[in-house]
Scaffold this active site. Structure first.
Site, PDB file in Angstrom:
ATOM      1  N   ALA A 104      11.442  -4.245 -32.187  1.00 14.57           N
ATOM      2  CA  ALA A 104      10.928  -3.860 -33.498  1.00 14.57           C
ATOM      3  C   ALA A 104      11.123  -4.966 -34.525  1.00 14.57           C
ATOM      4  O   ALA A 104      10.232  -5.244 -35.337  1.00 14.57           O
ATOM      5  CB  ALA A 104      11.615  -2.576 -33.962  1.00 14.57           C
ATOM      6  N   ASN A 138      12.332   4.911 -29.982  1.00 17.59           N
ATOM      7  CA  ASN A 138      13.333   4.064 -30.624  1.00 17.59           C
ATOM      8  C   ASN A 138      12.675   2.907 -31.375  1.00 17.59           C
ATOM      9  O   ASN A 138      13.025   2.614 -32.526  1.00 17.59           O
ATOM     10  CB  ASN A 138      14.295   3.492 -29.584  1.00 17.59           C
ATOM     11  CG  ASN A 138      15.133   4.549 -28.901  1.00 17.59           C
ATOM     12  OD1 ASN A 138      15.303   5.648 -29.412  1.00 17.59           O
ATOM     13  ND2 ASN A 138      15.656   4.212 -27.743  1.00 17.59           N
ATOM     14  N   GLY A 171      17.528  -3.341 -26.948  1.00 18.58           N
ATOM     15  CA  GLY A 171      16.269  -4.034 -26.692  1.00 18.58           C
ATOM     16  C   GLY A 171      15.114  -3.477 -27.503  1.00 18.58           C
ATOM     17  O   GLY A 171      14.210  -4.215 -27.902  1.00 18.58           O
ATOM     18  N   ASP A 172      15.146  -2.168 -27.773  1.00 18.37           N
ATOM     19  CA  ASP A 172      14.097  -1.544 -28.583  1.00 18.37           C
ATOM     20  C   ASP A 172      14.193  -2.016 -30.039  1.00 18.37           C
ATOM     21  O   ASP A 172      13.177  -2.267 -30.690  1.00 18.37           O
ATOM     22  CB  ASP A 172      14.217  -0.023 -28.519  1.00 18.37           C
ATOM     23  CG  ASP A 172      14.272   0.492 -27.089  1.00 18.37           C
ATOM     24  OD1 ASP A 172      13.713  -0.171 -26.193  1.00 18.37           O
ATOM     25  OD2 ASP A 172      14.882   1.553 -26.871  1.00 18.37           O
ATOM     26  N   ALA A 173      15.430  -2.116 -30.539  1.00 15.00           N
ATOM     27  CA  ALA A 173      15.635  -2.621 -31.892  1.00 15.00           C
ATOM     28  C   ALA A 173      15.191  -4.083 -31.985  1.00 15.00           C
ATOM     29  O   ALA A 173      14.529  -4.486 -32.956  1.00 15.00           O
ATOM     30  CB  ALA A 173      17.102  -2.480 -32.283  1.00 15.00           C
TER      31      ALA A 173
END
Length: 305
Positions: A269, A51, A264-266
């Site tokens: 990034a 992700n 949280g992954d976004a």
């Protein structure tokens, strides 16, 4: 607040960690045990590392994902999705092993995950070294904490951090999940990530690693292990703490939550893309909250196309 900037790197980012099939069920209400609960269900690509790599690629950051999938249709589909999203794949296909799967039960802004990591447990140190050798333009390595939290993949995770250090790359680690962190113990995990440039934790993970303090105090405690710490607080925003005493705070955007999977992954990034291009803590947190808001306002953990 400090105006100090990040490392001003425009090079490639290597992301190391899980590739997963997410089966996401967004429930209309709490599950009715032993009966039926209406839900919107979608099967899609997931995994913390995958992700994050996709959200980095969506920001035009050159990115390579280092991971493992099974030699099965799901593995081929997950790899094809990553390539279509602009991610270069150093993804091994493991014979006789299934691609990892997570069932996500999402109710309002909470989620419960049932996990079978599958081929992700077969990530190997030599695969990580080969990926590092094949990307001399890489300047940063981001490691999903899940890689450290399972004994099968831990040697690869430790090698990723060591190999990055040997080659002069900056490093970041996302702590991943509170329950497995609790299982391995705070002392062990903090020894594994010692001296990384950036540690990302959510409030539950911060509590496991630093106790029930306020986010700034948790960040200061964790900065004894990592050079910089970001505590993700969901709807309450995020807090950045440097070893030199810098503290920055960002409020979260108010958006209607559709699916919090991958938010949280976004966030990671967005923060990495800004920080690696030279942004200071405030701007990096702002980019992270922008992408986190985009993620929760849609169904699925990857950027909408």
């Amino acid at each position: 607040m400090s105006g100090r900037t990040g490392p001003r790197s425009s090079g490639r980012v290597l992301v190391v960690g899980d590739v997963i099939t997410d089966v996401v069920a967004v429930l209309d209400g709490p599950p009715a045990t032993g009966s039926d609960t209406p839900a919107t269900i979608r099967s899609t690509g997931g995994g913390q590392a995958a992700n994050t790599a996709c959200w980095l690629a969506a920001q035009q950051v050159p990115v390579t994902l280092v991971g493992a999938v099974g030699d099965d249709p799901a593995g081929r589909e997950r790899t094809a999705e990553l390539v279509a999203s602009g991610v270069d794949c150093a993804v091994d296909r493991i014979a006789g092993c299934g691609t990892g799967t997570v069932i996500v039960l999402a109710v309002d802004d909470e989620r419960t995950m049932l996990t079978e990591r599958g081929a992700n447990l077969r990530l190997r140190p030599e695969q990580v070294d080969a990926a590092l050798d094949s990307a001399p333009e890489a300047t940063h390595l981001h490691l999903s904490g899940y890689t450290l939290l399972d004994a099968g993949s831990r040697p690869a995770g430790l090698r990723a951090l060591a190999g990055a250090h040997e080659r002069g790359l900056t490093t970041s680690v996302d702590a991943a999940s509170a329950a497995p962190l609790r299982a391995v113990g705070a002392a062990a995990f903090l020894s594994w990530i010692r001296e990384v440039d950036l540690l990302l934790v959510n409030t539950d993970e911060a509590a496991v690693l630093a106790g029930g303090l306020d986010p700034a105090a948790q960040g200061r405690a964790l900065a004894a292990s990592a050079r910089r710490v970001v505590v993700k607080q969901g709807a309450a925003g995020a807090t950045w703490v440097d070893r030199d005493g810098t503290v920055a705070v960002a409020a979260a955007h108010r958006v209607a939550a559709v699916d919090v999977t991958g938010a949280g992954d976004a966030f990671a990034a967005g923060l990495l893309a800004a920080w690696l291009s030279g942004a200071g803590p405030d701007a990096a947190l702002g980019r992270g909250t922008d992408l986190g808001a985009a993620a929760v306002s849609q169904l699925g953990a990857r950027p909408a196309h």
